[in-house]
Design a protein around this motif. Structure first.
Motif, PDB file in Angstrom:
ATOM      1  N   MET A  85      78.371  28.554  21.786  1.00 45.82           N
ATOM      2  CA  MET A  85      77.464  29.248  22.702  1.00 45.82           C
ATOM      3  C   MET A  85      78.189  30.417  23.358  1.00 45.82           C
ATOM      4  SD  MET A  85      74.625  27.183  23.694  1.00 45.82           S
ATOM      5  CE  MET A  85      74.134  25.585  23.150  1.00 45.82           C
ATOM      6  N   GLU A  86      79.410  30.116  23.812  1.00 42.69           N
ATOM      7  CA  GLU A  86      80.169  31.170  24.475  1.00 42.69           C
ATOM      8  C   GLU A  86      80.538  32.261  23.491  1.00 42.69           C
ATOM      9  OE1 GLU A  86      83.295  28.859  26.113  1.00 42.69           O
ATOM     10  OE2 GLU A  86      82.168  28.372  27.920  1.00 42.69           O
ATOM     11  N   GLU A  87      80.871  31.844  22.274  1.00 37.67           N
ATOM     12  CA  GLU A  87      81.212  32.839  21.269  1.00 37.67           C
ATOM     13  C   GLU A  87      80.002  33.693  20.948  1.00 37.67           C
ATOM     14  OE1 GLU A  87      82.903  30.485  18.171  1.00 37.67           O
ATOM     15  OE2 GLU A  87      84.929  30.726  18.962  1.00 37.67           O
ATOM     16  N   ALA A  88      78.848  33.028  20.893  1.00 40.45           N
ATOM     17  CA  ALA A  88      77.626  33.783  20.628  1.00 40.45           C
ATOM     18  C   ALA A  88      77.419  34.840  21.702  1.00 40.45           C
ATOM     19  CB  ALA A  88      76.438  32.838  20.577  1.00 40.45           C
ATOM     20  N   ALA A  89      77.606  34.433  22.967  1.00 38.45           N
ATOM     21  CA  ALA A  89      77.411  35.380  24.053  1.00 38.45           C
ATOM     22  C   ALA A  89      78.356  36.561  23.893  1.00 38.45           C
ATOM     23  CB  ALA A  89      77.637  34.689  25.393  1.00 38.45           C
ATOM     24  N   GLN A  90      79.593  36.265  23.486  1.00 39.57           N
ATOM     25  CA  GLN A  90      80.561  37.347  23.369  1.00 39.57           C
ATOM     26  C   GLN A  90      80.235  38.296  22.223  1.00 39.57           C
ATOM     27  OE1 GLN A  90      84.636  35.878  23.853  1.00 39.57           O
ATOM     28  NE2 GLN A  90      84.188  36.582  25.915  1.00 39.57           N
TER      29      GLN A  90
ATOM     30  N   LEU B 104      77.441  39.051  21.485  1.00 41.83           N
ATOM     31  CA  LEU B 104      76.345  39.872  22.001  1.00 41.83           C
ATOM     32  C   LEU B 104      76.853  40.834  23.071  1.00 41.83           C
ATOM     33  CD1 LEU B 104      73.721  37.016  22.191  1.00 41.83           C
ATOM     34  CD2 LEU B 104      73.793  38.863  20.526  1.00 41.83           C
ATOM     35  N   ARG B 105      78.150  41.055  23.080  1.00 39.69           N
ATOM     36  CA  ARG B 105      78.789  42.065  23.932  1.00 39.69           C
ATOM     37  C   ARG B 105      78.863  41.696  25.398  1.00 39.69           C
ATOM     38  NH1 ARG B 105      76.466  46.853  20.807  1.00 39.69           N
ATOM     39  NH2 ARG B 105      77.347  46.373  18.769  1.00 39.69           N
ATOM     40  N   ALA B 106      78.799  40.423  25.725  1.00 37.75           N
ATOM     41  CA  ALA B 106      79.034  40.044  27.115  1.00 37.75           C
ATOM     42  C   ALA B 106      80.534  39.947  27.316  1.00 37.75           C
ATOM     43  CB  ALA B 106      78.384  38.698  27.414  1.00 37.75           C
ATOM     44  N   ASN B 107      81.033  40.389  28.459  1.00 35.19           N
ATOM     45  CA  ASN B 107      82.461  40.228  28.703  1.00 35.19           C
ATOM     46  C   ASN B 107      82.728  38.833  29.247  1.00 35.19           C
ATOM     47  OD1 ASN B 107      81.926  40.150  31.438  1.00 35.19           O
ATOM     48  ND2 ASN B 107      82.311  42.337  31.712  1.00 35.19           N
ATOM     49  N   ALA B 108      83.987  38.510  29.471  1.00 28.95           N
ATOM     50  CA  ALA B 108      84.350  37.148  29.824  1.00 28.95           C
ATOM     51  C   ALA B 108      83.657  36.688  31.104  1.00 28.95           C
ATOM     52  CB  ALA B 108      85.870  37.048  29.983  1.00 28.95           C
TER      53      ALA B 108
END
Ligand SMILES: Nc1ncnc2c1ncn2[C@@H]1O[C@H](COP(=O)(O)OP(=O)(O)OP(=O)(O)O)[C@@H](O)[C@H]1O
Ligand SMILES: [Mg+2]
Lengths: 356, 736
Positions: free
Chosen positions: B336-341, B343-347
């Protein structure tokens, strides 16, 4: 295969049995009779109520309505412990903390038999499934096929009135599956055991059964000998489910005695009438019963797809009556995709009464 | 074979009738002097049969008639309706009759004035004893066999018996006492029902007052408890989260050390933390002393009151929050977190928009646990409370102190119970099934995204000092027992250990002259007796819940889990109120301690059992049943061996909990049955810190050994090459 084990095979009779889990009706007013010493298969798609039916025979589920008789005795209210029925589970359900011999003698031990005698009889069972010398292994130290045989031995040493199998082969690979099902059949016949066998693999069902009960949506779709079901399906569902079939619209022209003349597109063939009156009808054409030849006076068709499967060829052929799936054994003369063919029909074609 | 349980319970009943004394023996359950003191003719010790022969206690005689009537079922077929009817009438009727006479004829004769007027005065009678116990057990299980014969739960005698047994004991030892609180709350001090007395007590300023907002006076105890619990809930959740993030999302090198945190709360009696805080920060504490020496800060009593209690509870309960949250934090699937990243979300955005919301159920869970634990805690407010009164201590002083006001204690207990039940209920409603978040078996490869830098600093900044403090506290506990007089004379000594655990060789062998031995052995004995019973009952309930289908299962589950939400203090008060008088006269015995532990800790056994049982293929039970074993044999031969780790876990857990429990125990101990924790608390009140801390460290060591042994045994158990033993540690059950 010599053994002291012998069946005390009993008949099984369902009278209008219903089972509901709350709102869900898993088995709906089912009646059938299984003769002593027969192997009967419950066959059907997932969720149609096979397992539930089997578990009601075992006494693991109690019926919501109707009666169950085993060997003529009404066992409807008896729990599993008090019925003389053994079961081989899909997961085998071998007790992981007991050795092979302890597993197989479990039934004797809990009924109070002396340990040595229990072991002797358990060994006979293991001999029967050809598992000698594995007594002190734990189930986890056996291969899948061996575990399966322990499970079979454990169930049949008790010489049950009825032996039940719930998809016993589904955890085995394809090759092993064929061998084991033959072994099961052999033992069943040798010991003359009444056996009920659940599967959703129609080939398995055809191979081992004396009788097949096809289930659909909690009810029986058709029951009969394997050949009956294959050659004379009584509805579209069964025709489709047992073996591959091309279900094609056709018309009964006339009926003379037991024979009907049926036109499929431009082709006319004669089929057993099965009491069907002239008019539109469905026919089930088995793929191996479709004959392809160079263009001529049959039904005109064109090859859409072709696949080479080693011992036979599979074609999809476009015809005026729809696309037909064809199995052709003339491996030496493949037909290229796009070529025109003439289609004729062999004997394995059946009229199917309409479903309603 | 089907006949056996019938005859068995009839014989048990008969044994109780003919051989064992009906009434409770004054000198305790395990005292057998009565055997040589007039038995069987002295009416205090006489079995029912002898009471009958001597013409005494005529109101008990029908009991025997009921037992006799049940023999009508012998030799009858189970399917025969007369079989079921006989057992239902004889067993059920007999049991009900015994209960009825027990509740109507008490210590002062008739319990109800109406009956007194109707039948004239009546002799008094005492609590029921072994004989009554066996006869009632016999009658009860005859009744359940009648139920089974009627077709309940597929006619399974063992299952019907087990369900009924658990229903009965939960009714007697949880619902009945809690009901007694209600009754006591609406009675005035002369045991007359009075609503005005109730409302007067319930809405008194002492409970609900808000003076602290406007003046220097303290607020009502309910507000004190509530504010404290919220503060502890919030604090421990945030800290727990910090630790959980460190353990899963950072490259911290001493992660394994953090795991130790998870064991601490179960092996530490809660008030021990408070004790250590006094040694550190009290008027003569180490740090206080240092501050005075270095900066001239004058020592004050600031630690006694809200700050001290809060600090102590934070230290005690943060590990629990950590335990809950580490599972949740790990459960947030890395993909999930990898997916968010991707999608260009930062940490930082990933953390705040994906990870944190996914953890929300866990955070709520941790908060509510901290809240409930704080509400229920008795030891720390006792040790550190000063003038800051909370509900649990108020209850204690209402009943033990000079006031001896049972009604007030009951009202306070009701308020406390209201808070915890409401919290428990909120948790259930709000979180529903979401409480377990787990990484699924497949497709969840990938690593957790590292924390954003800002958060990293925050997390370490909060957690490391705290971890250091925890270490200092435990060092303190281990070391404090060797110091002569804390704050004044810091020379090393073994005096406290000798005072507590001294043994010398006298004329007649060993002399156990240490002051702690009595309570120490009592504690070990009581804990050892209650552990297997707790585990057994809990796992039996788990078996029924996981493996059997019966109507009312949800209510059944609620009943078995209820005591989880009842603070120990409330259990303690309710037991005092309910079991002080016949027919169940238990106060002052060891049995009441054992019983309170069983029912306090049973939910853990149920949870542990349910968790491991749902990992057992149900086909195993079914295979056993189709092979002709009945359900009792199946439990015995298949389920119990396979559940050994869970059984052991539940046993160790309840053993350890029994050794650390304070809140319920404090009401139930007696001179004869004193428990370690109440002994220590007594010494703390006398400012005997040396011996208290020495005793506490011995307790902690004993429990460490118990837990360690358990790990050793479990570690070695294998069923074969394919089973992995990943049993939940006993602590894991605490969470959720
Ligand atoms: N214990 C149960 N509670 C509720 N519903 C059930 C239960 N057992 C079975 N069912 C439902 O009854 C129906 C029949 O289930 P059953 O297990 O007999 O199917 P099946 O034919 O064996 O299917 P499969 O081939 O997938 O094993 C299904 O709809 C199933 O969801
Ligand atoms: Mg199935």
């Amino acid at each position: 295969m010599s053994s002291d084990l012998g069946g005390q095979a009993a008949t099984v009779r369902f009278e209008n049995v219903t089972k509901a889990f709350g709102e869900v009706v898993a088995v709906d007013g089912v009646s059938f009779e299984i003769e002593a010493g027969n192997l009967v298969t419950l066959l059907g798609p997932s969720g149609c109520g096979k397992t539930t039916t089997l578990r009601m025979i075992a006494g693991l589920e109690m019926v919501t309505g109707g009666r169950i008789l085993i060997g003529g005795r009404d066992v409807t209210l008896l729990p599993a412990t008090d019925r003389d029925v053994s079961m081989v589970f899909q997961s085998y359900a071998l007790f992981p903390h007991m050795t092979v011999i302890e597993n197989v003698s479990y039934g004797f031990v809990v009924s109070g038999m002396r340990k040595e005698e229990a072991r002797t009889r358990a060994r006979q069972g293991l001999e029967l499934v050809r598992l000698v010398g594995y007594d002190d292994r734990l189930p986890s130290e056996l291969s899948g096929g061996q575990q399966q045989r322990v499970a079979v031995a454990r169930a049949l040493v008790l010489e049950p009135e009825v032996l039940l199998f719930d998809e016993p082969l589904s955890n085995l690979d394809a090759k092993l599956r064929r061998r084991v099902r033959e072994e099961i059949r052999e033992i069943q016949q040798a010991l003359n055991l009444t056996t009920v066998y659940v599967t959703h693999d129609q080939e398995e069902a055809l191979a081992v059964s004396d009788k097949i009960i096809v289930m659909r949506n909690a009810a029986i779709a058709q029951e009969g000998a394997p050949r009956d079901l294959y050659e004379r399906p009584s509805n579209v569902f069964v025709a489709d489910f047992i073996g591959d079939a091309n279900l094609v619209d056709a018309e009964v022209r006339r009926v003379a005695g037991e024979t009907a003349t049926v036109s499929i597109g431009t082709v006319e063939i004669e089929l057993p009438a099965r009491g069907i009156a002239p008019g539109p009808v469905k026919v089930a054409i088995r793929p191996e019963s479709v004959r392809l030849s160079d263009p001529g006076d049959g039904l005109a068709g064109q090859i859409l797809k072709a696949a080479y499967l080693g011992d036979h060829l599979e074609y999809t052929v476009d015809t005026p009556v729809g696309e037909l799936f064809v199995i052709d054994n003339s491996v030496g003369a493949p037909r290229p995709v796009g070529s025109s063919v003439s289609v004729a029909f062999g004997t394995r074609v059946a009229l199917v009464p309409s479903d309603d | 074979m089907t006949r056996r349980p019938l005859l068995l319970w009839q014989l048990i009943g008969l044994f109780g009738l003919v051989v064992l004394p009906w009434y409770a023996i004054e000198d305790g359950f395990w005292n057998f002097e009565w055997l040589f003191d007039g038995y069987p003719f002295d009416s205090d010790y006489a079995p029912l049969l002898f009471l009958f022969l001597e013409g005494e206690a005529p109101w008990l005689w029908p009991t025997a008639a009921f037992l006799a009537a049940s023999t009508y079922a012998l030799g009858r077929d189970k399917i025969d309706p007369a079989y079921a009817t006989t057992l239902l009438l004889a067993g059920g009727g007999g049991f009900a009759y015994v209960m009825l006479q027990g509740f109507t004829i008490g210590i002062d004769g008739w319990e109800y004035q109406v009956l007194n007027d109707l039948f004239g005065p009546r002799e008094r009678q005492y609590g029921m004893g072994y004989g009554a116990l066996l006869i009632m057990g016999g009658l009860f299980f005859l009744f359940t066999q009648g139920l089974a014969a009627r077709g309940a739960v597929n006619g399974d005698v063992f299952v019907v018996g087990s369900i009924s047994l658990i229903v009965a004991v939960v009714a007697i030892f949880i619902f009945f006492p809690v009901f007694h609180i209600l009754i006591s709350a609406i009675q005035d001090n002369d045991r007359v029902y009075s609503l005005t007395a109730f409302t007067g007590k319930m809405f008194s300023a002492k409970i609900w007052g808000l003076h602290c907002l406007t003046s220097t006076r303290g607020c009502g105890v309910a507000w004190n408890s509530f504010v404290l619990a919220v503060a502890v809930g919030v604090g421990s959740t945030l800290l727990g989260l910090a630790f959980a993030l460190i353990a899963t999302r950072t490259g911290f090198r001493y992660k394994r050390g953090l795991r130790v945190l998870t064991v601490l709360p179960i092996i530490t009696p809660p008030f021990v933390i408070g004790l250590a805080l006094i040694l550190l920060l009290g008027q003569s504490g180490v740090i206080t002393g240092f501050l005075e020496w270095a900066f001239g800060i004058h020592p004050t009593r600031w630690i006694y009151g809200f700050p001290g209690v809060w600090l102590a509870q934070m230290l005690a309960f943060t590990p629990i929050a950590f335990l809950v949250l580490i599972g949740v934090v790990q459960g947030v699937s890395p993909s999930m977190e990898e997916a968010a990243q991707t999608l260009r979300a930062n940490a930082w955005t990933t953390f705040t928009t994906v990870s944190l919301p996914l953890m929300r159920p866990g955070l709520a869970n941790a908060f509510l646990l901290g809240f409930i634990e704080s509400m229920a805690d008795f030891g720390n407010p006792m040790v550190l409370g000063g003038n800051f009164d909370v509900l649990s201590t108020e209850i204690f002083f209402a009943i033990v102190g000079a006031q001896n006001d049972q009604g007030r204690a009951a009202v306070l207990a009701l308020v406390l119970l209201g808070f915890t039940l409401a919290a428990f209920w909120l948790q259930r409603v709000w979180l529903g099934r979401k409480s377990y978040v787990t990484v699924t078996g497949k497709g969840d490869a990938g690593v957790h995204v590292a924390l954003p830098r800002r958060l990293n600093w925050l997390v370490f900044g909060a957690a490391l000092p705290w971890a250091a403090m925890t270490m200092v506290i435990y060092a303190m506990i281990m070391f404090g027992g060797f110091v002569k007089i804390w704050g004044r004379d810091h020379s090393l000594t073994l005096k406290h250990y000798i005072d507590a655990f001294g043994v010398s060789v006298g004329d007649h062998g060993l002399v156990w002259f240490g002051g702690a031995w009595n309570s120490f052995w009592t504690t070990i004995t009581i804990a050892a007796v209650s552990a297997p019973l707790t585990a057994g009952l809990g796992l039996l309930a788990a078996y029924l819940l996981v493996r059997q289908r019966f109507t009312g299962k949800h209510v059944f589950e609620f009943g078995t889990m209820l005591s989880f939400a009842i603070p120990g203090t409330v259990i303690g008060v309710s037991y005092v109120l309910a079991f002080n008088v016949p027919p169940f006269e238990l106060t002052g015995t060891g049995a009441i301690l054992v019983i309170s532990f069983i029912f306090r800790n049973m939910p853990v056994g149920v949870r542990a059992g349910m968790a491991s049982m749902s990992q057992l293929d149900p086909a195993l039970d079914e295979a056993s049943l189709t092979l002709g074993a009945n359900s009792w044999k199946t439990v015995q031969r298949v389920i119990m061996p396979l559940l050994r780790p869970a059984i052991l876990a539940a046993m160790v857990y309840s053993f350890v909990r029994a050794m650390t429990a304070v809140s319920a125990v404090i009401f139930l101990v007696s001179a004869e049955y004193d428990m370690a924790t109440s002994y220590i608390l007594g010494r703390v009140e006398n400012n005997d810190y040396g011996i208290s801390i020495a005793y506490s460290s011995v307790l902690i060591l004993v429990m460490l050994v118990a837990v360690g042994l358990f790990q050793l045994i479990i570690g070695e158990r294998r069923i074969g090459r394919r089973t992995r033993d990943s049993e939940p540690a006993p602590t894991a059950i605490l969470g959720a």
